[in-house]
Design an enzyme around this catalytic site. Structure first.
Site, mmCIF file in Angstrom:
data_model
loop_
_atom_site.group_PDB
_atom_site.id
_atom_site.type_symbol
_atom_site.label_atom_id
_atom_site.label_comp_id
_atom_site.label_asym_id
_atom_site.label_seq_id
_atom_site.Cartn_x
_atom_site.Cartn_y
_atom_site.Cartn_z
ATOM 1 N N GLY B 8 35.996 44.868 49.040
ATOM 2 C CA GLY B 8 36.918 45.776 49.719
ATOM 3 C C GLY B 8 36.798 45.694 51.227
ATOM 4 O O GLY B 8 35.708 45.844 51.779
ATOM 5 N N GLY B 10 38.353 47.685 53.500
ATOM 6 C CA GLY B 10 38.846 48.905 54.139
ATOM 7 C C GLY B 10 37.884 49.349 55.229
ATOM 8 O O GLY B 10 37.089 48.552 55.741
ATOM 9 N N PHE B 11 37.933 50.622 55.572
ATOM 10 C CA PHE B 11 37.086 51.118 56.659
ATOM 11 C C PHE B 11 35.608 50.947 56.346
ATOM 12 O O PHE B 11 34.827 50.551 57.202
ATOM 13 C CB PHE B 11 37.388 52.581 56.942
ATOM 14 C CG PHE B 11 38.686 52.794 57.662
ATOM 15 C CD1 PHE B 11 38.825 52.369 58.972
ATOM 16 C CD2 PHE B 11 39.764 53.387 57.041
ATOM 17 C CE1 PHE B 11 40.018 52.551 59.658
ATOM 18 C CE2 PHE B 11 40.955 53.576 57.721
ATOM 19 C CZ PHE B 11 41.086 53.156 59.022
ATOM 20 N N VAL B 77 38.594 41.197 42.374
ATOM 21 C CA VAL B 77 37.374 41.306 41.572
ATOM 22 C C VAL B 77 37.725 41.989 40.264
ATOM 23 O O VAL B 77 38.311 43.070 40.251
ATOM 24 C CB VAL B 77 36.289 42.079 42.331
ATOM 25 C CG1 VAL B 77 35.101 42.365 41.427
ATOM 26 C CG2 VAL B 77 35.846 41.283 43.541
ATOM 27 N N GLU B 168 53.012 64.493 56.747
ATOM 28 C CA GLU B 168 53.458 63.497 57.717
ATOM 29 C C GLU B 168 54.771 62.844 57.283
ATOM 30 O O GLU B 168 55.671 62.646 58.090
ATOM 31 C CB GLU B 168 52.354 62.452 57.918
ATOM 32 C CG GLU B 168 51.271 62.973 58.849
ATOM 33 C CD GLU B 168 49.917 62.286 58.715
ATOM 34 O OE1 GLU B 168 48.984 62.696 59.407
ATOM 35 O OE2 GLU B 168 49.796 61.332 57.905
ATOM 36 N N ASP B 297 36.163 55.935 49.652
ATOM 37 C CA ASP B 297 36.874 56.765 48.673
ATOM 38 C C ASP B 297 36.308 56.635 47.269
ATOM 39 O O ASP B 297 36.513 57.522 46.429
ATOM 40 C CB ASP B 297 38.353 56.344 48.592
ATOM 41 C CG ASP B 297 39.158 56.833 49.779
ATOM 42 O OD1 ASP B 297 38.543 57.272 50.762
ATOM 43 O OD2 ASP B 297 40.388 56.756 49.709
ATOM 44 N N ALA B 313 38.994 58.367 56.407
ATOM 45 C CA ALA B 313 38.522 57.234 57.186
ATOM 46 C C ALA B 313 37.167 57.502 57.855
ATOM 47 O O ALA B 313 36.287 56.634 57.816
ATOM 48 C CB ALA B 313 39.578 56.850 58.223
#
Lengths: 431, 431
Positions: B8, B10-11, B77, B168, B297, B313
């Site tokens: 992964g 991501g952050f 994966v 948003e 997450d 995040a």
């Protein structure tokens, strides 16, 4: 109030609509199947991850919103009924007094439409994104593969067609491998990627002089592009291309060879040439239909040079502006003047900082030609925002050798949908 | 040489890889199924045509190319084998000494996966582009339609879920209708579009204080958003949504309600909670597997507050950096310290120039909160180029009320493929 219907929001249609904007007592409708005008001369930059789609495309309705007499409708025109004076779109019918078809052209696979699956062309944003996905995914898959044959196939890129688009694509792939991607991979040497440009004729850029053409060939070869002239493709499948007895094993084949015009002209019963372009009168009208006009790539206009004008942006823009003037003249009761194309020259770019430019007796090549190419393209980009952002991005790419838009975006947005990924034949094991 | 495998980009994964970059005698492999790191907090801007995908996404391999010991592989994966210490990807197996799973989360439809087709969520670039296509196409179809019922359905937008993403999205649709699109249409009044935000609980933004929550609700209502609290969706189909006995007829429903973690943790046999998150030890390791960690997450970390940390995040970034330090400590023979989250507050934005910000005892709302929101988000955007371009684009949007990326891009790149366009029921005739 006379109703003008324009089909197509490309260079011809958009310039025509602008030219008729805010003309009193005129009702203008522009139909397009997409919502955006596309600056096609820079589309190869989207395919090659140098620019984002939004930087070379602008919503048609936003470009035309200041003209209160112009209406924009997104829809696909399916047929033209010249008797009833209306066009039939997927959402309904639209009647006209003046009709202008400016529907452009699409790729032609010379009777081999089955090649499209394995050799996408470059006419729309969707196709550009797809080409970007294929080119970048080939490097990614090569990085994950351990079979030398699979890697070789994945790192071989074939571009079919040695016109400006083919030259621009091949040059950009060569440059991207050598400069942008070279440092990013660990298992493969991106700089060793092989780029082959196939041209059926005796030389690339055959609309240019022999001198410019051979200069472009030399520049391309410096970027590592192999140029095969006199090489007509006889087969394309998922493993590569065949040129008679020869075969190039390649995972990524791109099509930049023939085009044919939109079929709408032929379907309306107008006289068309072999490429589907409608043969037009000196005022771009269709014979027998003085208020039906064809402009841009879709028109076959031979009255000036004896040969059809090329399907380029300058021709389309001038025809759009000419028709706006013609319709205004008609309304004012003035006589029509014939269309006259002012040829300002032609240009093609080869990677960053090289180009060939020709026109009005001058021929230029190399860096200075590229600067001219750059200035002309930025000047014509629609809308200040795009122009400013594109300049920023280019300045950045030029200084950093990076490409800002190297995204692989798939077609599938759902999580549970089957994922598209061409299988790498062998299973590799790392430990 | 110890091998660290990170799943992964991501952050969490990216910060971990950076933290291990150029550490001597360490071999790092990062696997991701896409080629890009995505700045998810701004993904709604892509969906709402304010930004282009490339402006909030960067190729992972380009971000990490300076670290010679880090290898990036694009692949999915499929499983983890803790006995043999390897992960199985679609291209083959990769062995590890340290494994970190940071695969993030996806939308959960609470057992109604069939809703996804008519109510896309917002987690990937593909989904953002799809949402953009649906929202903009609804206006285009309304412009072509003459039936008042069809127009009403097309100009009704429903957002399910009153968390930050839902707020948003709803705010951005309200603003886009009222300001950006208002002048561009002739047949419809874009400003009359109806936006409904559905929240099952008693109030929106329930992780914020009641004061901030009601301020956000007031700001949204000023943008024309109707907020329905206590409204759990019971059905979604292509014509709209049902909330018990009530029905909202809408062509565009967006999903911003529940999430669930990647299924990889559960499949590996780890203990998971109801949302599929792996229950982790104080050092983020999996019970019984001191060299297997979960971050972002996908982790359920309760040791600090007694409740799981939120899937945001900041949590992911801090966990990534923490694990980099932990692995370096391990290699140096130092003892592990437990993970400690430093909460700097939370924020949500409502259209342009309004936001709510909370943290460390302070509460802010309105323009000043929005400036803080803006500065924080630009600061964290990866890579100078993006930051610079995003600032330019925002400055331009702010001053001009335009949106630069209003492109409708379809999923199909082939010319001959069937075109996807939801049929407008009635045939309209114009003359």
């Amino acid at each position: 109030m006379p109703r003008v219907v324009i089909v197509g929001g490309g260079f011809a249609g958009l310039n025509l609509a602008k030219g008729l904007g805010n003309v009193a007592d005129l009702d203008v409708t522009l139909l397009d199947r997409t919502n955006h005008h596309l600056f096609q001369p820079l589309l190869y930059q989207v395919a090659m991850a140098g620019l984002s789609p939004a930087e070379i495309a602008a919503p048609i309705r936003s470009v035309l919103s200041r003209y209160r007499n112009v209406r924009v409708l997104q829809g696909e025109v399916q047929s033209v009924d010249v008797q009833r004076q209306c066009v039939c779109a997927d959402f309904g019918e639209v009647g006209y007094d003046y009709l202008v078809l400016a529907c452009g052209s699409r790729h032609s696979y010379f009777g081999h439409d089955e090649w499209e699956e394995n050799a996408p062309g470059l006419k729309t944003l969707e196709q550009a994104t797809e080409i970007r996905r294929r080119v970048l995914s080939a490097y990614e898959e090569a990085e994950c593969s351990t079979s030398p044959e699979a890697r070789k196939r994945l790192l071989t890129f074939v571009v079919v067609g040695g016109g400006p688009t083919g030259v621009e694509l091949a040059g950009a792939i060569g440059e991207m491998s050598r400069f942008t991607l070279a440092r990013d991979f660990r298992n493969i040497d991106a700089a060793s990627a092989r780029v082959v440009l196939l041209e059926a004729g005796p030389r690339i850029l055959n609309m240019f002089s022999e001198k410019s053409s051979s200069r472009a060939a030399r520049d391309l070869e410096q970027l590592g592009v192999q140029i095969w002239t006199g090489s007509a493709v006889t087969k394309i499948d998922e493993d590569g291309v065949e040129i008679g007895n020869e075969r190039i094993s390649s995972a990524t084949v791109l099509w930049a060879a023939g085009v044919k015009a939109s079929s709408l002209g032929q379907a309306a019963g107008f006289e068309v040439d072999r490429q589907g372009r409608v043969v037009v009168e000196p005022d771009l009208s269709v014979k027998g239909h003085p208020r039906v006009f064809i402009a841009g790539d879709q028109a076959n206009f031979t009255h000036q040079t004896g040969r059809p004008l090329p399907g380029t942006a300058p021709v389309a823009m001038q025809q759009g502006r000419y028709l706006a003037q013609l319709i205004r003249d008609d309304l004012a009761g003035r006589t029509r003047k014939p269309f006259q194309f002012v040829d300002k020259g032609q240009m093609a770019t080869i990677g960053r900082s090289r180009a060939v430019v020709e026109g009005g007796g001058y021929k230029l090549a190399g860096f200075f030609a590229w600067v001219i190419w750059l200035v002309v393209h930025i000047y014509y980009l629609t809308g200040f925002q795009n122009r400013f952002l594109v300049v920023s991005k280019w300045a950045w790419s030029y200084l950093s050798f990076r490409r800002g838009a190297r995204l692989i975006v798939t077609k599938e947005w759902r999580f549970n949908a089957p994922r598209e990924r061409p299988a790498v034949p062998e299973t590799t094991t790392r430990s």
